[in-house]
Design a protein around this motif. Structure first.
Motif, mmCIF file in Angstrom:
data_model
loop_
_atom_site.group_PDB
_atom_site.id
_atom_site.type_symbol
_atom_site.label_atom_id
_atom_site.label_comp_id
_atom_site.label_asym_id
_atom_site.label_seq_id
_atom_site.Cartn_x
_atom_site.Cartn_y
_atom_site.Cartn_z
ATOM 1 N N ILE A 157 0.837 -1.212 0.000
ATOM 2 C CA ILE A 157 0.000 0.000 0.000
ATOM 3 C C ILE A 157 0.868 1.257 0.000
ATOM 4 C CG2 ILE A 157 -1.622 1.357 1.380
ATOM 5 C CD1 ILE A 157 -2.906 -1.292 2.211
ATOM 6 N N TYR A 158 1.928 1.280 0.833
ATOM 7 C CA TYR A 158 2.743 2.484 0.984
ATOM 8 C C TYR A 158 3.770 2.665 -0.139
ATOM 9 C CZ TYR A 158 0.821 2.841 5.690
ATOM 10 O OH TYR A 158 -0.014 2.957 6.752
ATOM 11 N N ASN A 159 4.193 1.632 -0.767
ATOM 12 C CA ASN A 159 5.243 1.727 -1.785
ATOM 13 C C ASN A 159 4.640 1.628 -3.185
ATOM 14 O OD1 ASN A 159 7.169 1.870 0.206
ATOM 15 N ND2 ASN A 159 7.504 -0.324 0.235
ATOM 16 N N ILE A 160 3.891 2.623 -3.556
ATOM 17 C CA ILE A 160 3.270 2.640 -4.871
ATOM 18 C C ILE A 160 4.193 3.394 -5.819
ATOM 19 C CG2 ILE A 160 1.334 3.477 -6.243
ATOM 20 C CD1 ILE A 160 -0.377 3.196 -3.726
ATOM 21 N N GLU A 161 4.521 2.770 -6.920
ATOM 22 C CA GLU A 161 5.357 3.410 -7.928
ATOM 23 C C GLU A 161 4.488 3.687 -9.154
ATOM 24 O OE1 GLU A 161 8.913 1.224 -8.725
ATOM 25 O OE2 GLU A 161 9.191 0.776 -6.601
ATOM 26 N N PRO A 162 4.182 4.949 -9.409
ATOM 27 C CA PRO A 162 3.335 5.260 -10.563
ATOM 28 C C PRO A 162 4.091 5.033 -11.868
ATOM 29 C CG PRO A 162 3.935 7.257 -9.389
ATOM 30 C CD PRO A 162 4.523 6.124 -8.632
ATOM 31 N N GLU A 163 3.406 4.529 -12.849
ATOM 32 C CA GLU A 163 3.987 4.314 -14.169
ATOM 33 C C GLU A 163 2.872 4.352 -15.197
ATOM 34 O OE1 GLU A 163 4.235 -0.448 -14.566
ATOM 35 O OE2 GLU A 163 5.692 0.424 -13.166
#
Length: 119
Positions: free
Chosen positions: A103-109
């Motif tokens: 949940i906390y480590n979202i990497e947008p791409e």
């Protein structure tokens, strides 16, 4: 003429007697058939009761009583539920941490099908 009338009377009497004998024979036959039917019904009932008892004995010997089977199933279910609860308790903290990490480590791409038309 008198002998003629007397002969006819004798024939009528003989015919009446024969009819009575036939009627009596039919009654005896009907009684015998009814008696045979009653005896057969009684014998069938005895056989049915005997076979039912044999089946119940077989069932009790090989399957056990229904209460015993139900108790065994219930005990097995309780054991499985307790085992599942222990497994949940043992792994609960690790699973929560892993979910929070995702949940906390979202990497947008960008999506692979996205086409930039603003060039």
């Amino acid at each position: 003429m008198a002998s003629n009338t007397q002969g006819i009377q004798q024939l009528l009497a003989a015919e009446k007697k024969a009819a009575e004998k036939v009627a009596e024979a039919r009654k005896r036959k009907a009684r015998r058939l009814k008696q045979a039917k009653d005896e057969a019904t009684e014998e069938i009932e005895k056989y049915r009761v005997e076979r039912e008892q044999q089946f119940k004995d077989f069932e009790a010997k090989h399957v056990g009583s229904r209460e015993g089977v139900a108790n065994k199933i219930e005990a097995d279910t309780r054991l499985k539920i307790d085992d599942m609860n222990r497994t949940v308790q043992n792994h609960k903290e690790r699973v929560i941490q892993e979910i929070l990490t995702h949940i906390y480590n979202i990497e947008p791409e960008m999506h692979k099908n996205f086409k930039n038309s603003a060039k």
